[in-house]
Scaffold this motif. Structure first.
Motif, PDB file in Angstrom:
ATOM      1  N   PRO A 328      -4.129 -12.456  -6.141  1.00 24.88           N
ATOM      2  CA  PRO A 328      -4.625 -13.208  -4.989  1.00 24.88           C
ATOM      3  C   PRO A 328      -3.723 -14.370  -4.587  1.00 24.88           C
ATOM      4  CG  PRO A 328      -6.097 -13.438  -6.886  1.00 24.88           C
ATOM      5  CD  PRO A 328      -5.104 -12.388  -7.246  1.00 24.88           C
ATOM      6  N   LEU A 329      -3.088 -15.014  -5.570  1.00 21.23           N
ATOM      7  CA  LEU A 329      -2.244 -16.162  -5.225  1.00 21.23           C
ATOM      8  C   LEU A 329      -1.053 -15.734  -4.358  1.00 21.23           C
ATOM      9  CD1 LEU A 329      -1.721 -19.240  -5.667  1.00 21.23           C
ATOM     10  CD2 LEU A 329      -0.167 -18.553  -7.507  1.00 21.23           C
ATOM     11  N   VAL A 330      -0.398 -14.650  -4.796  1.00 22.41           N
ATOM     12  CA  VAL A 330       0.755 -14.151  -4.042  1.00 22.41           C
ATOM     13  C   VAL A 330       0.316 -13.686  -2.656  1.00 22.41           C
ATOM     14  CG1 VAL A 330       2.531 -12.374  -3.947  1.00 22.41           C
ATOM     15  CG2 VAL A 330       2.010 -13.497  -6.111  1.00 22.41           C
ATOM     16  N   SER A 331      -0.837 -13.030  -2.608  1.00 20.39           N
ATOM     17  CA  SER A 331      -1.356 -12.564  -1.329  1.00 20.39           C
ATOM     18  C   SER A 331      -1.639 -13.747  -0.401  1.00 20.39           C
ATOM     19  CB  SER A 331      -2.624 -11.746  -1.565  1.00 20.39           C
ATOM     20  OG  SER A 331      -3.247 -11.460  -0.336  1.00 20.39           O
ATOM     21  N   LEU A 332      -2.205 -14.813  -0.981  1.00 24.01           N
ATOM     22  CA  LEU A 332      -2.491 -16.005  -0.176  1.00 24.01           C
ATOM     23  C   LEU A 332      -1.193 -16.605   0.362  1.00 24.01           C
ATOM     24  CD1 LEU A 332      -4.358 -18.318   0.857  1.00 24.01           C
ATOM     25  CD2 LEU A 332      -3.964 -19.452  -1.322  1.00 24.01           C
ATOM     26  N   ILE A 333      -0.180 -16.675  -0.526  1.00 24.16           N
ATOM     27  CA  ILE A 333       1.091 -17.254  -0.091  1.00 24.16           C
ATOM     28  C   ILE A 333       1.741 -16.394   0.987  1.00 24.16           C
ATOM     29  CG2 ILE A 333       3.449 -17.811  -0.815  1.00 24.16           C
ATOM     30  CD1 ILE A 333       2.247 -18.640  -3.546  1.00 24.16           C
ATOM     31  N   SER A 334       1.816 -15.076   0.717  1.00 22.01           N
ATOM     32  CA  SER A 334       2.582 -14.254   1.656  1.00 22.01           C
ATOM     33  C   SER A 334       1.781 -13.839   2.892  1.00 22.01           C
ATOM     34  CB  SER A 334       3.189 -13.048   0.940  1.00 22.01           C
ATOM     35  OG  SER A 334       2.295 -11.981   0.932  1.00 22.01           O
ATOM     36  N   ASP A 335       0.511 -13.452   2.727  1.00 23.76           N
ATOM     37  CA  ASP A 335      -0.270 -13.016   3.894  1.00 23.76           C
ATOM     38  C   ASP A 335      -0.975 -14.166   4.596  1.00 23.76           C
ATOM     39  OD1 ASP A 335       0.478 -10.506   3.154  1.00 23.76           O
ATOM     40  OD2 ASP A 335      -1.380 -10.075   2.077  1.00 23.76           O
ATOM     41  N   GLY A 336      -1.192 -15.259   3.869  1.00 29.44           N
ATOM     42  CA  GLY A 336      -1.875 -16.392   4.492  1.00 29.44           C
ATOM     43  C   GLY A 336      -0.891 -17.430   4.975  1.00 29.44           C
ATOM     44  N   LYS A 532     -10.694 -12.157   5.458  1.00 25.22           N
ATOM     45  CA  LYS A 532     -10.298 -10.752   5.481  1.00 25.22           C
ATOM     46  C   LYS A 532     -10.156 -10.175   4.077  1.00 25.22           C
ATOM     47  CE  LYS A 532      -6.675 -10.870   8.239  1.00 25.22           C
ATOM     48  NZ  LYS A 532      -5.568 -10.442   9.120  1.00 25.22           N
ATOM     49  N   SER A 533      -9.857 -11.065   3.078  1.00 25.02           N
ATOM     50  CA  SER A 533      -9.542 -10.558   1.746  1.00 25.02           C
ATOM     51  C   SER A 533     -10.737 -10.512   0.812  1.00 25.02           C
ATOM     52  CB  SER A 533      -8.465 -11.403   1.079  1.00 25.02           C
ATOM     53  OG  SER A 533      -7.503 -11.777   2.006  1.00 25.02           O
ATOM     54  N   TYR A 534     -11.806 -11.160   1.161  1.00 22.36           N
ATOM     55  CA  TYR A 534     -12.967 -11.155   0.277  1.00 22.36           C
ATOM     56  C   TYR A 534     -14.200 -10.689   1.020  1.00 22.36           C
ATOM     57  CZ  TYR A 534     -10.031 -13.693  -2.946  1.00 22.36           C
ATOM     58  OH  TYR A 534      -9.007 -14.040  -3.784  1.00 22.36           O
ATOM     59  N   GLY A 535     -15.101 -10.026   0.249  1.00 19.78           N
ATOM     60  CA  GLY A 535     -16.344  -9.571   0.844  1.00 19.78           C
ATOM     61  C   GLY A 535     -17.518 -10.110   0.058  1.00 19.78           C
TER      62      GLY A 535
END
Lengths: 704, 71
Positions: A328-336, A532-535
């Protein structure tokens, strides 16, 4: 940095004040806010010849210390507010040597405040060329202050100015210019006594300006009002007699110290240029040609650096996802964060180009001619001649255009321009329009020459201009103006642009945009990423579990399985849930929950629509490939009716929504920054969304 | 005679003002009683106008010009 002395630059507009500021401070400058007020404060540091450091404060250009606009009211506030310690140790008054009479009015007012003053006699080269002979020694002697002839454009006399600043007196030495005591003797004496002010002119100014001065408490202001009634003080009458007295002093001074050539040379170069540039026919042709050029430049010149910036961020994203462990951290950095940052940085070339061109037009003196020519037309719809440029810039991007409205002095005109500029079809709407038009409009020619798709696109652009004009006209009646509308403006002589200033403006505005709007954009993109990443609940875990069954893993390629999972997760994410929640609201417009997600996610920026559509319809391969999105959208059917989702009615309804709704976090941020009041972006968001909803509703039901 | 009644190229000398608020703003910009004013040009659509006063060019609307009475 700690400064040894504080020096304020004061002068009329067009006297080269900003040029001098840039020369004195170089890149050592920053923009902040004056404490307690919402006007930009430009400060910088300058090394003096004696080794000390001076803090230079650039105050807004003004013709007198009686303010006409909010920007101008700062000048007196800074010079009078002893409590906050804003009062400078020294004031450099910049006078245009070729236009001394009007420039000296401000000098005499500043001098009477009895703060140490020195005079920078700028454009001395221009006045010499015009045959104006100034006896500088006598001039300095009569005023009682040092007078330094300089040429800021040619960087002459700057060292001498710095030396003069370094050795300036700590106490004011200037001669009195007018007899302040005769204007309102009893009132001034009483204010001086009650507020312990030793300077009579400062006391008189408190009487004039107490309503707009932030450092006076309401009780103090009311007391001054009371005193004014008691002594039958009439502000405008007092100002009129003061101005006449000041010009008497100035005329005497100039009679003794300045020799002008007898022959009035009216056929100046400027006048000849004006004959062409403000001509009945050529004037407008040239103006529209210049606008077309700006329009073209913003689109074509920015294309290469913009794609370069985009590529850079894509590379950065892939570098991060390759080198760092997935999570999640990498996703937050790159996609967020990085995705958000790239959304900010990608606008920088357009902002830089627009501001470079606008500052060239300003610098040469052409902008005031545009105002002069367009004032009558624009006034009819509640705008101002100067609104033309932001509106045209809006075709590229509303963000730099809204920043450029600062040139509009009239508060109401500026607010209306800010409110309607986002209606002009910006470049972010283009991908949405082309995608939807290609989906429903046949690629056929009408009357041989016009392509139907091209016509549809042109119609969307025309609609944007018409809507901006109509809304401006409506707002003209809604907004209550605090100022009486008038138009008294200097038409400065034409000059070559100062390229250094152009570069400074480009750098300055781009930097301001990146830091100010950037914060908000990153925040919004992080929030969107989380949505978008959490439900809710364990929905995501169940999707992972369901698709790990052999009937999926065996029959589908890992790539397409991933896309299906992503699409499934999107539906069950908070964003997806929210899409379902708002479905009843958007159903009358012909939209389903999937379009709802796109509407929500493209709040940050309209171009996000295409990418969201790509994710929702789980497109194979590259998400940016338009064809694949288009094909998927073409094939999309409503599960209940079995009919295609994107009919002509839905596509045009969507386009209407994108035409009117304020789906742009950068614009919201920049409107907040420029108005410094959240109610303006809120009102703008509300009216544009309401407009978008009704336009979509009408179009959908007409075409259905 | 009012300033707004002059044609391009004509000159006049300011005598007084009919509007106090406007007069304060105009005087700050150098339009003072006794000052000579010359009409330089009129905007393509007939309003505003540009005048030559105290050594520089100033533009103002016809309404504002009509508050200036000439000698």
């Amino acid at each position: 940095m700690k400064a040894d002395i504080r020096v304020a630059l004061v002068g009329n507009p067009n006297t080269g004040k900003s040029t001098l500021f840039n020369i004195l401070t170089g890149l050592n400058q920053k923009i902040g806010n004056f404490p307690g007020v919402t006007v930009d404060k430009k400060t910088g540091f300058c090394q003096l010849p004696d080794g000390r450091t001076a803090e230079i404060i650039d105050l807004p250009g003004t013709y007198s210390i009686y303010p006409k606009s909010k920007d101008e009211s700062i000048v007196f506030s800074v010079l009078a507010d002893k409590a906050k310690g804003m009062v400078p140790d020294l004031i450099v008054v910049i006078l245009d040597a070729s236009n001394l009479k009007r420039n000296l009015l401000l000098y005499t007012q500043i001098a009477d405040l009895k703060i140490p003053v020195i005079v920078a006699l700028n454009m001395i080269d221009v006045s010499e060329k015009a045959g104006i002979i100034i006896d500088i020694n006598l001039f300095a002697q009569k005023l009682g202050v040092p007078v330094v002839p300089i040429s800021a454009r040619k960087i002459k006399g700057i060292d001498q100015l710095k030396t003069t600043i370094a050795y300036a007196n700590k106490i004011a030495l200037q001669q009195d210019t007018i007899d302040v005591d005769t204007i309102a003797p009893k009132l001034v004496a009483q204010i001086q006594a009650e507020y312990k002010i030793d300077n009579p002119y400062l006391a008189l100014q408190l009487a004039h300006q107490h309503e707009t001065l932030g450092f006076l408490t309401p009780a103090e202001s009311d007391r001054i009002e009371e005193l004014e009634k008691e002594h039958a003080f009439h502000s405008q009458k007092a100002q009129a007699s003061e101005t006449i007295a000041r010009y008497n002093f100035i005329n005497d001074l100039l009679y003794d110290t300045v020799k002008k050539p007898e022959t009035a040379h009216d056929e100046t170069v400027s006048n000849k240029i004006d004959k062409i540039l403000t001509h009945k026919v050529f004037g407008f042709i040239i103006f529209f040609a210049i606008l077309m050029f700006i329009f073209q430049a913003i689109f074509s010149w920015s294309a290469y650096p913009m794609s370069l910036i985009e590529q850079l961020f894509i590379k950065l994203q892939s570098l991060i996802s390759k080198t760092m462990p997935a999570g999640p951290l990498v996703s937050l950095i790159s996609d967020g964060i990085i995705a958000g940052l790239s959304g900010v940085m990608v606008f920088v070339p357009q902002i830089a180009i627009l501001f470079a061109l606008i500052s060239i037009l300003e610098d040469t003196g052409y902008m005031s001619r545009v105002t002069f020519m367009m004032d009558k037309v624009m006034r009819k719809v509640g705008l101002n001649g100067k609104s033309v440029v932001p509106l045209i810039g809006g075709f590229a991007c509303a963000v730099p255009s809204i920043m450029s409205t600062r040139n509009i002095e009239n508060w109401k005109d500026r607010m209306i321009t800010i409110m309607v500029t986002p209606l002009v079809a910006c470049s972010a709407r283009l991908p949405v329009y082309t995608l939807l038009i290609a989906l429903v409009v046949p690629d056929r020619n009408v009357w041989w020459v016009f392509n139907m798709r091209g016509l549809a696109l042109t119609a969307m652009y025309l609609l944007s201009i018409v809507s901006a004009i109509v809304v401006a006209f409506v707002m003209k009646f809604i907004l209550k103006s605090r100022e009486r509308g008038y138009f008294i403006m200097e038409l400065p002589v034409y000059r070559m642009p100062r390229w250094k200033n152009v570069a400074f403006t480009m750098y300055d505005r781009s930097k301001t945009f990146v830091f100010q709007a950037g914060k908000v954009i990153i925040a919004v993109s992080i929030i969107l990423w989380v949505l978008k990443s959490y439900g809710p609940g364990d929905r995501f875990a169940q999707i992972d579990k369901a698709f790990s069954q052999p009937k999926y893993t065996k029959t589908m390629t890992p790539d397409s399985l991933e896309k299906v999972i992503a699409s499934e997760k999107l539906e069950n994410s908070y964003a997806g849930v929210f899409g379902h929640v708002i479905e009843p609201v958007i159903k009358p417009l012909g939209f389903d929950w999937k379009i709802g997600i796109a509407l929500i996610s493209s709040f940050a920026a309209r171009e996000v629509f295409v990418g969201t559509m790509a994710t929702i319809y789980s497109v194979e391969g590259d998400a940016d490939k338009m064809e694949s999105v288009q094909q998927k959208m073409h094939g999309a059917t409503n599960p209940d009716t079995g009919k295609p989702v994107f009919t002509l009615a839905v596509a045009f309804s969507l386009m209407m929504f994108y035409a009117f709704a304020m789906q742009c976090a950068s614009t919201v941020a920049v409107v907040f920054r420029e108005t410094k009041d959240w109610r303006w972006p809120a009102a703008q968001f509300a009216y544009m969304t309401a407009l978008a909803y009704s336009a979509s509703f009408i179009v959908y039901h007409l075409l259905k | 005679m009012r300033l707004s009644q002059l044609e391009v190229g004509e000159t006049g000398i300011v005598k007084e003002f009919t509007d106090l608020e406007m007069s304060v703003k105009l005087m700050e910009m150098g339009c003072l009683p006794g000052e000579e004013i010359k009409i330089s040009r009129i905007a393509p659509l007939g309003d505003p106008i540009a005048i030559h006063v105290s050594g520089y060019q100033l533009s103002l609307r016809k309404f504002e010009a009509s508050t200036i009475i000439l000698q």
